[in-house]
Design a protein around this motif. Structure first.
Motif, PDB file in Angstrom:
ATOM      1  N   ARG A  54       0.838  -1.203   0.000  1.00 13.90           N
ATOM      2  CA  ARG A  54       0.000   0.000   0.000  1.00 13.90           C
ATOM      3  C   ARG A  54       0.871   1.251   0.000  1.00 13.90           C
ATOM      4  O   ARG A  54       0.614   2.200  -0.714  1.00 13.90           O
ATOM      5  CB  ARG A  54      -0.928  -0.007   1.214  1.00 13.90           C
ATOM      6  CG  ARG A  54      -2.181  -0.815   0.961  1.00 13.90           C
ATOM      7  CD  ARG A  54      -3.141  -0.695   2.123  1.00 13.90           C
ATOM      8  NE  ARG A  54      -2.848  -1.822   3.026  1.00 13.90           N
ATOM      9  CZ  ARG A  54      -2.681  -1.729   4.329  1.00 13.90           C
ATOM     10  NH1 ARG A  54      -2.808  -0.577   4.932  1.00 13.90           N
ATOM     11  NH2 ARG A  54      -2.413  -2.795   5.048  1.00 13.90           N
ATOM     12  N   LEU A  55       1.897   1.223   0.806  1.00 14.03           N
ATOM     13  CA  LEU A  55       2.804   2.362   0.882  1.00 14.03           C
ATOM     14  C   LEU A  55       3.549   2.539  -0.430  1.00 14.03           C
ATOM     15  O   LEU A  55       3.794   3.648  -0.877  1.00 14.03           O
ATOM     16  CB  LEU A  55       3.802   2.155   2.033  1.00 14.03           C
ATOM     17  CG  LEU A  55       4.787   3.289   2.274  1.00 14.03           C
ATOM     18  CD1 LEU A  55       4.042   4.550   2.707  1.00 14.03           C
ATOM     19  CD2 LEU A  55       5.802   2.899   3.311  1.00 14.03           C
TER      20      LEU A  55
ATOM     21  N   LEU B 188       6.938  13.948  -8.050  1.00 14.78           N
ATOM     22  CA  LEU B 188       8.242  14.616  -7.949  1.00 14.78           C
ATOM     23  C   LEU B 188       8.965  14.619  -9.294  1.00 14.78           C
ATOM     24  O   LEU B 188       9.626  15.602  -9.654  1.00 14.78           O
ATOM     25  CB  LEU B 188       9.096  13.950  -6.875  1.00 14.78           C
ATOM     26  CG  LEU B 188       8.665  14.210  -5.434  1.00 14.78           C
ATOM     27  CD1 LEU B 188       9.516  13.381  -4.477  1.00 14.78           C
ATOM     28  CD2 LEU B 188       8.776  15.674  -5.095  1.00 14.78           C
ATOM     29  N   SER B 189       8.831  13.531 -10.032  1.00 18.30           N
ATOM     30  CA  SER B 189       9.465  13.457 -11.348  1.00 18.30           C
ATOM     31  C   SER B 189       8.880  14.506 -12.297  1.00 18.30           C
ATOM     32  O   SER B 189       9.620  15.169 -13.024  1.00 18.30           O
ATOM     33  CB  SER B 189       9.287  12.058 -11.929  1.00 18.30           C
ATOM     34  OG  SER B 189       9.816  12.000 -13.223  1.00 18.30           O
ATOM     35  N   SER B 190       7.567  14.677 -12.275  1.00 22.42           N
ATOM     36  CA  SER B 190       6.956  15.693 -13.138  1.00 22.42           C
ATOM     37  C   SER B 190       7.367  17.097 -12.700  1.00 22.42           C
ATOM     38  O   SER B 190       7.601  17.974 -13.546  1.00 22.42           O
ATOM     39  CB  SER B 190       5.434  15.561 -13.141  1.00 22.42           C
ATOM     40  OG  SER B 190       4.903  15.902 -11.866  1.00 22.42           O
ATOM     41  N   GLN B 191       7.497  17.317 -11.401  1.00 21.70           N
ATOM     42  CA  GLN B 191       7.948  18.619 -10.928  1.00 21.70           C
ATOM     43  C   GLN B 191       9.397  18.887 -11.336  1.00 21.70           C
ATOM     44  O   GLN B 191       9.749  20.009 -11.697  1.00 21.70           O
ATOM     45  CB  GLN B 191       7.802  18.713  -9.415  1.00 21.70           C
ATOM     46  CG  GLN B 191       6.366  18.844  -8.953  1.00 21.70           C
ATOM     47  CD  GLN B 191       6.249  18.891  -7.441  1.00 21.70           C
ATOM     48  OE1 GLN B 191       7.212  18.638  -6.725  1.00 21.70           O
ATOM     49  NE2 GLN B 191       5.054  19.209  -6.958  1.00 21.70           N
TER      50      GLN B 191
ATOM     51  N   GLY C  65       4.954   5.397  -5.030  1.00 24.83           N
ATOM     52  CA  GLY C  65       5.003   5.458  -6.495  1.00 24.83           C
ATOM     53  C   GLY C  65       4.359   6.726  -7.019  1.00 24.83           C
ATOM     54  O   GLY C  65       4.890   7.391  -7.914  1.00 24.83           O
ATOM     55  N   ARG C  66       3.198   7.087  -6.448  1.00 25.70           N
ATOM     56  CA  ARG C  66       2.535   8.341  -6.854  1.00 25.70           C
ATOM     57  C   ARG C  66       3.389   9.547  -6.491  1.00 25.70           C
ATOM     58  O   ARG C  66       3.510  10.486  -7.259  1.00 25.70           O
ATOM     59  CB  ARG C  66       1.157   8.433  -6.206  1.00 25.70           C
ATOM     60  CG  ARG C  66       0.128   7.622  -6.946  1.00 25.70           C
ATOM     61  CD  ARG C  66      -1.263   7.858  -6.381  1.00 25.70           C
ATOM     62  NE  ARG C  66      -1.747   6.542  -5.978  1.00 25.70           N
ATOM     63  CZ  ARG C  66      -2.194   6.210  -4.791  1.00 25.70           C
ATOM     64  NH1 ARG C  66      -2.253   7.088  -3.843  1.00 25.70           N
ATOM     65  NH2 ARG C  66      -2.590   4.987  -4.542  1.00 25.70           N
ATOM     66  N   ALA C  67       3.987   9.495  -5.313  1.00 24.52           N
ATOM     67  CA  ALA C  67       4.837  10.607  -4.881  1.00 24.52           C
ATOM     68  C   ALA C  67       6.058  10.747  -5.786  1.00 24.52           C
ATOM     69  O   ALA C  67       6.453  11.858  -6.161  1.00 24.52           O
ATOM     70  CB  ALA C  67       5.268  10.408  -3.433  1.00 24.52           C
TER      71      ALA C  67
END
Length: 140
Positions: free
Chosen positions: A32-33, A44-47, A38-40
């Motif tokens: 779950r984490l 961060l990658s897009s930022q 993964g979303r985080a």
């Protein structure tokens, strides 16, 4: 003795089952984490990509402004040189001239290049600038 060995084996089996349940819970929590992580990471990658693009734009803009500023500095230095030369040409050399309260020469003859005081800017601008700087004490 056999009973004691069976009790020890049964106790070890129960402890192993409890440890497996604990590991199973931790693995589920990690899964779950991992989704959240993964979303985080994707966020961060897009930022980072956006910041890289913004940095490239800022760098291009600063390069253009640097070039424009360098051109303006060059133009200002040339204008300052021209002004210094004009100031040097406008100031008469007091040591070379005789004090004449009323000039007897016509105004058209003052700018004639046959005169002894007149020295066109094209011929010796640096000499004129040096004499002017020497006259005013190097403040030009």
């Amino acid at each position: 003795m056999d009973i004691l060995a069976d009790i020890a084996i049964g106790t070890c089996a129960l402890l192993a089952a409890a440890y497996c349940m604990l590991l199973s819970r931790r693995l589920r929590a990690f899964t779950r984490l991992d989704g959240d992580v993964g979303r985080a990471i994707a966020l961060l990658s897009s930022q980072v990509d956006q910041l890289t693009k913004a940095l490239a734009k800022a760098e291009a803009s600063s390069t253009g402004r640097e070039r424009m500023l360098q051109e303006q500095i060059t133009a200002a230095e040339q204008a300052a040189r021209r002004l210094e030369l004009l100031m040097a040409a406008e100031r008469p050399n007091m040591a070379e001239r005789s004090p004449d309260p009323a000039p007897s020469v016509a105004n058209s003859a003052v700018w004639d290049d046959r005169g002894t005081d007149f020295e066109p800017l094209a011929r010796a601008p640096e000499k004129r600038l040096r004499t002017t700087r020497a006259r005013v004490g190097g403040r030009v």
